[in-house]
Write a protein that holds these residues in place. Sequence first.
Motif, PDB file in Angstrom:
ATOM      1  N   ILE B 542       0.839  -1.201   0.000  1.00 23.71           N
ATOM      2  CA  ILE B 542       0.000   0.000   0.000  1.00 23.71           C
ATOM      3  C   ILE B 542       0.872   1.247   0.000  1.00 23.71           C
ATOM      4  O   ILE B 542       0.662   2.181  -0.770  1.00 23.71           O
ATOM      5  CB  ILE B 542      -0.934  -0.011   1.226  1.00 23.71           C
ATOM      6  N   ALA B 543       1.876   1.255   0.877  1.00 21.93           N
ATOM      7  CA  ALA B 543       2.708   2.448   1.038  1.00 21.93           C
ATOM      8  C   ALA B 543       3.468   2.776  -0.243  1.00 21.93           C
ATOM      9  O   ALA B 543       3.775   3.937  -0.504  1.00 21.93           O
ATOM     10  CB  ALA B 543       3.664   2.261   2.200  1.00 21.93           C
ATOM     11  N   ALA B 551       1.726   6.773   4.271  1.00 25.24           N
ATOM     12  CA  ALA B 551       0.691   5.895   4.821  1.00 25.24           C
ATOM     13  C   ALA B 551       0.975   5.677   6.303  1.00 25.24           C
ATOM     14  O   ALA B 551       2.112   5.379   6.677  1.00 25.24           O
ATOM     15  CB  ALA B 551       0.683   4.562   4.080  1.00 25.24           C
ATOM     16  N   GLU B 552      -0.023   5.883   7.133  1.00 22.33           N
ATOM     17  CA  GLU B 552       0.124   5.630   8.573  1.00 22.33           C
ATOM     18  C   GLU B 552      -0.798   4.488   8.950  1.00 22.33           C
ATOM     19  O   GLU B 552      -1.980   4.493   8.589  1.00 22.33           O
ATOM     20  CB  GLU B 552      -0.251   6.885   9.372  1.00 22.33           C
ATOM     21  N   ALA B 572      -2.116   1.428  18.593  1.00 18.93           N
ATOM     22  CA  ALA B 572      -0.694   1.594  18.267  1.00 18.93           C
ATOM     23  C   ALA B 572      -0.620   2.291  16.930  1.00 18.93           C
ATOM     24  O   ALA B 572      -1.070   1.753  15.916  1.00 18.93           O
ATOM     25  CB  ALA B 572      -0.004   0.242  18.226  1.00 18.93           C
ATOM     26  N   ARG B 573      -0.091   3.520  16.923  1.00 21.06           N
ATOM     27  CA  ARG B 573      -0.174   4.377  15.748  1.00 21.06           C
ATOM     28  C   ARG B 573       1.185   4.806  15.265  1.00 21.06           C
ATOM     29  O   ARG B 573       2.103   4.996  16.054  1.00 21.06           O
ATOM     30  CB  ARG B 573      -0.927   5.662  16.098  1.00 21.06           C
ATOM     31  N   THR B 574       1.283   5.032  13.953  1.00 22.69           N
ATOM     32  CA  THR B 574       2.464   5.710  13.424  1.00 22.69           C
ATOM     33  C   THR B 574       2.327   7.167  13.823  1.00 22.69           C
ATOM     34  O   THR B 574       1.337   7.809  13.516  1.00 22.69           O
ATOM     35  CB  THR B 574       2.479   5.626  11.894  1.00 22.69           C
ATOM     36  N   ASP B 664      -6.092  -0.527  10.526  1.00 22.57           N
ATOM     37  CA  ASP B 664      -6.550   0.656   9.785  1.00 22.57           C
ATOM     38  C   ASP B 664      -5.356   1.331   9.145  1.00 22.57           C
ATOM     39  O   ASP B 664      -4.228   1.186   9.614  1.00 22.57           O
ATOM     40  CB  ASP B 664      -7.183   1.696  10.726  1.00 22.57           C
ATOM     41  N   ALA B 665      -5.641   2.125   8.128  1.00 21.99           N
ATOM     42  CA  ALA B 665      -4.586   2.948   7.555  1.00 21.99           C
ATOM     43  C   ALA B 665      -5.142   4.307   7.175  1.00 21.99           C
ATOM     44  O   ALA B 665      -6.298   4.428   6.771  1.00 21.99           O
ATOM     45  CB  ALA B 665      -3.989   2.284   6.321  1.00 21.99           C
TER      46      ALA B 665
END
Lengths: 222, 845
Positions: B542-543, B551-552, B572-574, B664-665
């Motif tokens: 995807i990225a 993309a996060e 847990a997030r970018t 999720d993204a």
Amino acid sequence: MLVLEQLSKTYEGARRRSVLHGIDLHLAAGEYIAVMGESGIGKSTLLNLIAGLDRPDAGRILLDGVDLTGLDDDALTQLRRASMGFVFQAFHILPYLSLAQNVALPLILNHVDEDEAAARTHAMLAAVGLEGREESMPRELSGGELQRVAIARALVHQPKLLLADEPTGNLDPESAAQVLSLLREQVKTRKAGCILVTHSQAAAATADRIVILTAQGMGAPV
Amino acid sequence: MQAAAVPARSSLRLSRPALFLAPLAQHKGRLAVSVLAIALGVALGYAVQLINAVALNEFSQAVRSIAGEADLEIRGPRAGFDELLYPRIARLPQVAVASPVLDANAKLPGRQEALRVLGIDAFRAARVQPALIGDARGDTLELLRGDALFLSPAAADWLGVKAGDRLAVQVGLSEVNLRVAGLLRGGGRERLGVMDIAAAQKLLQRLGSISRIDVRARPGADLGDLQARIQSILPPGVMVERAQGEAARNAELSRSYRVNLNVLALVALFTGGFLVFSAQALSVVRRRAQLALLRVLGLTRGALLRLLLAEGALIGAIGAAIGLIAGYLMAAAVLQRFGADLGAGEFRGLHPDLHAEPWASLLFFALGVLVAVAGSLTAALEAARAAPAQALKAGDEQTAFARLRPVWPGISLIALGAICTMPGPVGGIPLFGYVAIALLLVGTLALMPRLAGGVFGLLPRPRGAGAQLALAQLRGAPGQAAVSLAAIVASFSLMVAMAIMVASFRVSLDDWLDRVLPADLYLRTGLRGETAFLSPPEEARIAQLPGVRRAEFLRIQKFMLQAARPPVTLLARTLPADNPGRGLPLVGASLLPQPGAPPPLWASEAMVDLYGYAVGQVVELPLAGESRRFTVAGIWRDYARQHGSVIIERERYAALSGDRNSNDAALYLAPGASPDAIEAAIRTALPGGANLEFGSPGEIRARSLRIFDRTFAVTYALEAVAVVIGLFGLSSSFGTLVLARSREFGMLRHVGMTRRQIGAMLAAEGALVSALGLALGLALGWVISLVLIHVVNRQSFHWSMELHSPWGLLALLAAALLVFATLTALASGRRALGVDVVRAVREDW
Ligand SMILES: Nc1ncnc2c1ncn2[C@@H]1O[C@H](COP(=O)(O)OP(=O)(O)OP(=O)(O)O)[C@@H](O)[C@H]1O
Ligand SMILES: [Mg+2]
């Protein structure tokens, strides 16, 4: 039967007003007296005191030897219910009750059995000339007729004492005369004592005796 | 002859009840309005109660069939815990049997709702949860086959499948085919699938992991002892509790919402009681001389009091009886239409069954009677206390309710209300907040006669005979004006409070959505399923797509901090390396941990309320069986979850837990790239990409606001009912007051006032009273909205919000009410003037 001793009343409050001073009065059983006096002198106040609707500041009220000033509100109410009847200048007939129901009110409050109450109500209405109008509503009656209903209500439970405050004040002379003779006749046949407060000489003349209320106290007419 | 003339007793109706019911029959309209108000309040309360009972009952039934005959349950994070724990538990001497369970909400391709799949060890489960055993029809081995899934009847119904059919389940992004082997023996009405635990572990890619162990103790074993013993060998984040804990926790999930609905329904009942109050108060004023006459003729004070209270009780009883029937029908209709969750999104997959419980019916009947009696109390006391000789005189009704004038009761109620905004919730319910609102309201109402007297006293002398008379009447009888005033203030203030609260919430939610949706395109593997995820290679694909600038990815997990509370969500997030807190909707101060201090964590407001988190504090979280220390770096607003959530950095989470998948993204696109094209590219580039859900920020925002509005629709409906009851009260109180004065109007007509002038007088009275009432209602409503926002909502849902008052809407409402009140006064005047002028003066009443 009724004895007033040195009765005094002052209205307390923002506008303090001293009304009755040292009133003495004897009323024998079955006696019919008229009380006269100028407007504002305290006649209605006197009746309220006797009825236990208001309290004196000094003095005693004895009904058959019982001092009313020593009783609490419930006891006074029960005494009033059993032994007194009232007729007012403004009739005070309940508009939502039939004539029979209005007249029967004291009987019902005294827990008289329903059949008995119906019979006595019927007889009482007949005695005041309203036979057959049991089911009529008050709005269908004239002032004189309404006052006759009030007299019937005042006497139906055979009270010892009837208190009438200007019962003819709202009536024309002819109706007044009718109502007064009816009142006297009924009071006498039922052997009730009666205090009639009135401004009218003619009305007072129907009583056994007349007393005048003045600022100095109670006295016979001069 | 004589005897025959005595009328039959029935025609005379001389019994006590007949006499005392007679005045009620005189005012059928007033009576009907009071009865209706009580009926509505009881109906709403009863309906909400019935629906709640159904939902909770369904829930605990479902839980009971799953937990079976277990004494203790051991549970951990939703992602599961190490299965090696199982033999250690099973070997404990006091344990008769231990049954391991893998529990996951499986994502079904193409469906919004997930299917709960339990992996069990059939031979152990048979001794603890017999209802979960599949009906294998003689072929016991079927229970162990890797592709065999047994469905509860409700699930089979929902999915429209039968034994022998195939069912696809989504794992990661790919689909796995299962064979429906049959139905469960029990399973209640929950939608549920059961398979062998080893097969489930393999299928769901959860090798070596289980989510629950159900334990049955040996007869005679001390459960408390055993519980302590087990807890001592459990790793962090895994807890043991008495069975049925899940039912309690699930009940907790929606309790705040339910309690709020119940309270709103009770508000409707309260306004109903209020209407009884105003109706009875005015009826007592109107009958003042009549009641005094009864006292003169020998009715004792106590008997009069009882008589008037009995009137109230009668109104209450009739109203409550009607209300119970109406409430039952209402509940049935709502369940039919919306299901037991009333649109709130809880209790998915349950098919409700309505039962009228005797105690609840009795309770609401009693509440209806009680409210009506309480509503009659002030009026009854007033009537019983009045001096009979005085009350027989004309004009005395002006002094009615003058006794209500002292200020200290009102002031102290309001002060007490202010104090009640301070304490925290009781058992998760903002009890004191509700009490505070009630006290503020009642306190203000108690001040009403005094306020009315004060304000009307200050008004300048108007021009025009009508207006002058109107003002004189209001000044002369502030007690009576206060009764109408109170009706307006009560209903308008509640309306204002709700409107401000909902507007504040909606605007805050809108702002929040703005903050949390900064990217150009969002995708997720599924809202409710726990089996779908993106793997690192998929993330990389995807990225690297052309058009994707950045993309996060986000991993969502659930873990337990306290056994008695619903699980906490871990996000847990970018995060941007230079300033990790930047994109978060933070409230209040934030900081970054000093070098050497534990890494940062951002906690939602619920964590502050429920677990006492504070900025700068070092806290411990169970991650993959280990307790890890974090520093609370900031508090953020999370309108999506009310039971607590924490954000940590994705890299750190992956390193600590070994879990590198995501759910999720958020995609930031290169200039000129179209979201639709990117969506299409992802769907084709990834195997199973068709199973992803995409949304633009605009769509997500619109959807969220739509859900918000739907949730509050019930609230609006209940509120509208309360307002309608209040308006009823207003018009009935005006009507009664004006009618009571028909004699006065007759006299005024005699001395030469025209109908028009009297109409103007009444309109002026109506407008003056309502203007004052609306002003007071606005002020009080604003104060109550503060309590709703900062106390009730905060304690119920742990969400803070900014105050936003919809002044335009409120002004419109106020204007509409003012017109309504003035028209009502005019209409009642028309009726009163319809009374024959001659009769009006001649008659004493
Ligand atoms: N509640 C009250 N408070 C203060 N003063 C009162 C009150 N009731 C009556 N009074 C005063 O007491 C005095 C006596 O009143 P009362 O009604 O007994 O007079 P009355 O002799 O019956 O007069 P009338 O013949 O006009 O009916 C009056 O001067 C009246 O103003
Ligand atoms: Mg007098």
